[in-house]
Write a protein that holds these residues in place. Structure first.
Motif, mmCIF file in Angstrom:
data_model
loop_
_atom_site.group_PDB
_atom_site.id
_atom_site.type_symbol
_atom_site.label_atom_id
_atom_site.label_comp_id
_atom_site.label_asym_id
_atom_site.label_seq_id
_atom_site.Cartn_x
_atom_site.Cartn_y
_atom_site.Cartn_z
ATOM 1 N N PRO B 32 1.688 -3.113 -3.903
ATOM 2 C CA PRO B 32 0.349 -2.742 -3.966
ATOM 3 C C PRO B 32 0.391 -1.989 -5.173
ATOM 4 C CG PRO B 32 1.743 -1.112 -2.474
ATOM 5 C CD PRO B 32 2.497 -2.479 -2.776
ATOM 6 N N GLN B 33 -0.939 -2.103 -6.069
ATOM 7 C CA GLN B 33 -0.976 -1.555 -7.336
ATOM 8 C C GLN B 33 -1.817 -0.339 -7.433
ATOM 9 O OE1 GLN B 33 0.750 -3.253 -9.304
ATOM 10 N NE2 GLN B 33 0.937 -5.320 -8.141
ATOM 11 N N GLU B 34 -2.520 0.044 -6.509
ATOM 12 C CA GLU B 34 -3.484 1.322 -6.419
ATOM 13 C C GLU B 34 -2.911 1.834 -5.147
ATOM 14 O OE1 GLU B 34 -4.938 1.784 -9.166
ATOM 15 O OE2 GLU B 34 -4.787 -0.324 -9.622
ATOM 16 N N ARG B 35 -2.743 3.290 -5.163
ATOM 17 C CA ARG B 35 -2.561 4.110 -4.060
ATOM 18 C C ARG B 35 -3.320 3.810 -3.038
ATOM 19 N NH1 ARG B 35 1.029 7.821 -4.545
ATOM 20 N NH2 ARG B 35 0.226 9.101 -2.943
ATOM 21 N N PHE B 41 1.397 -0.719 3.510
ATOM 22 C CA PHE B 41 2.718 -0.939 3.102
ATOM 23 C C PHE B 41 3.592 0.207 3.668
ATOM 24 C CE2 PHE B 41 0.465 -3.707 0.566
ATOM 25 C CZ PHE B 41 0.985 -4.784 0.691
ATOM 26 N N ARG B 44 4.518 6.396 1.768
ATOM 27 C CA ARG B 44 5.192 6.559 0.710
ATOM 28 C C ARG B 44 5.995 7.806 0.466
ATOM 29 N NH1 ARG B 44 3.880 3.614 -3.894
ATOM 30 N NH2 ARG B 44 2.959 1.439 -3.101
#
Lengths: 218, 301
Positions: B32-35, B41, B44
């Motif tokens: 994932p590139q953006e939060r 996923f 975090r």
């Protein structure tokens, strides 16, 4: 054909998740006492990681999700992050710390995942477990990773036990510490580009690795 | 060749850690590139987790792993000539991209493995006298006698060093250089330097490199036999050894480079750590209990 969606992999997914839950429980359940358990923890981690990442019964996203969970459980990412940023951790704003943790986790997942997926014939063996004399929570685990084509590599793991859970702090190969190397490299980047610059570079790295992975033909 | 050799050994080490991200057989593991997109996923790491142990010293695991006893600066590597070094590093990289790496590619692709191994065995065998002396000076008598035994076995039965016959009898190759000998007697590395062609080094190891080349007997041997092409022969030996080493590490170095965001700083750290590790190998004042040194057999596979 029940009219909703084709669900050919419904049962395998379930099965895998149950097996996975069982495997994830292994490190915790063996975490009693004695230095050998730090080795058992790494053994179990290795097995679980391989099974998770090579499991074709679940989708790629699920594999990644499971691996992320496993990594969070097994690596002390907050402590590693603090060490890796070093003096810059104290200088960073809360927002920068949060951003760094976020991207650093992705960087590490990208780094470690191929270790478990690339070589099918790879054999991981724990050869030595040593406990710190003064700080009994710290362990130093020596392992070998052997493949048919390559010479056997010795990899050492620094593991800390807290609240009956083991977590990896550092990985050392040929006397080279991953945490220390990253600390030096990131420190150099911060010196030239600042903390935001470091975070931007890491984000760019994660993105480009992703593109590379996507464009690599099987 | 020694310095290249060191760099490459270090590189291998770290590639074990940094291995081949993105080239895994699991194509396209999308991070994932953006939060905002990260939710699928999994949760975090939370900042609170990291903040909460902001940090009492007795709780500092890394303080024990890297004791800041002043001997080794964990904040910054000692590199007062960084600007010049970075320039030299870029120069070496350019040579590598345009000359050494392509040569290594050709070498690896066209020559059979047996021939490649012979090149390595031969150049290693020529280094044996210098390694022997350094082992002797460090009081490593066993290693020294093994090195000299290897030299005689491989020079004769091994057809002038082309075959590593001694290895088959359990006498493995090991390496010591004068930089390590100086370190063994307490010399600090001093400032980090990048040498043209030879690559990463330090003041101490640079001096070591010079002494090692003075110790090398082969120029004198060629002189004694009145060989006219001695320069060419000695140069050829260095080139062969260098190309062979580079060829063995094409993938390793590629991966290492791709994985880093400051390649220069990473190589510098790898080099200094690795050299320190080599020198401290024998000094065993480890804070870890040795009782675990017996194999933990029940965990083996």
């Amino acid at each position: 054909m029940n009219g909703v969606m084709p669900q050919p992999c419904r049962r395998p997914e379930w099965f895998v998740l149950i097996v996975l839950a069982g495997l994830l429980a292994v490190p915790a359940s063996v975490a009693q006492a004695g230095p050998e358990d730090a080795g058992a923890f790494l053994d179990a981690l290795n097995k679980t990681a391989i099974e998770t990442l090579n499991d074709t019964a679940i989708s790629e996203d699920q594999r990644l999700q499971e691996f992320r969970k496993l990594a969070q459980k097994s690596f002390d990412v907050p402590r590693i992050s603090k060490f890796v940023l070093g003096i810059n951790w104290r200088r960073a704003t809360p927002a920068q710390r949060e951003e760094f943790l976020d991207v650093f986790e992705d960087v590490n997942l990208q780094r470690f995942m191929p270790l478990f997926t690339k070589y099918a014939d790879q054999v991981f063996t724990v050869t030595k477990v040593r406990q710190h004399k003064e700080k009994p929570r710290l362990y130093f685990v020596t392992s070998t990773i052997s493949r048919e084509e390559a010479p056997t590599a010795t990899v050492e793991w620094r593991v800390a036990k807290r609240d009956d859970e083991y977590r990896i702090l550092d990985v050392i190969a040929e006397g080279v510490s991953m945490a220390l190397t990253l600390r030096k490299e990131y420190g150099s980047v911060v010196k030239n580009l600042g903390i935001d610059g470091l975070i931007a570079q890491l984000r760019e790295k994660v993105k480009s690795e992703d593109r590379a992975a996507n464009s690599t033909p099987q | 060749m020694n310095s290249t050799h060191r760099l490459i050994v270090v590189a291998i080490a770290l590639v074990l850690l940094t291995a081949c991200a993105g080239r895994s057989s699991q194509d396209g593991l999308n991070f994932p590139q953006e939060r905002a997109t990260s939710a699928p996923f999994g949760p975090r790491i939370q900042l609170a987790q990291a903040q909460s142990d902001d940090s009492t010293d007795e709780d500092d695991d890394f303080g024990d792993l890297f004791p800041s006893d002043g001997e080794y600066d964990i904040e910054e590597d000692f590199d007062p000539f960084e600007t010049l070094n970075r320039f030299m590093f870029a120069f070496n990289e350019t040579l590598d991209v345009f000359i050494l790496r392509p040569a290594a590619e050709i070498y690896r692709f066209w020559l059979p493995q047996v021939v490649q191994d012979s090149v390595r065995n031969f150049t290693r065998n020529l280094n044996a006298p210098v390694i022997f002396l350094n082992e002797l000076w460090q009081g490593k008598d066993e290693e020294a006698s093994e090195t000299i035994a290897r030299f005689f076995i491989n020079s004769t039965i091994g057809l002038g060093g082309l075959i590593d016959a001694a290895d088959h009898w359990g006498m493995e190759y090991h390496h010591e250089d004068f930089g390590q000998t100086l370190g063994f007697y307490g010399a600090e590395p001093g400032p980090y330097i990048v040498l043209p062609l030879f690559g990463p080094s330090s003041v101490r190891d640079g001096i070591g490199l010079g002494v090692d080349s003075l110790l090398d007997p082969w120029p004198h041997v060629l002189d004694a036999f009145d060989v006219n092409e001695d320069e060419e022969i000695l140069l050829g030996r260095r080139i062969a050894g260098g190309v062979d080493l580079r060829a063995r590490n094409i993938d390793t170095l590629d991966d290492l480079k791709r994985d880093s965001i400051d390649f220069y700083a990473r190589i510098r750290s790898l080099y200094l750590q690795h050299r320190k590790g080599l020198i401290e190998d024998e000094k065993s004042d480890s804070p870890y209990d040795k009782s675990g040194d017996e194999p933990a057999s029940e965990t083996e596979q």
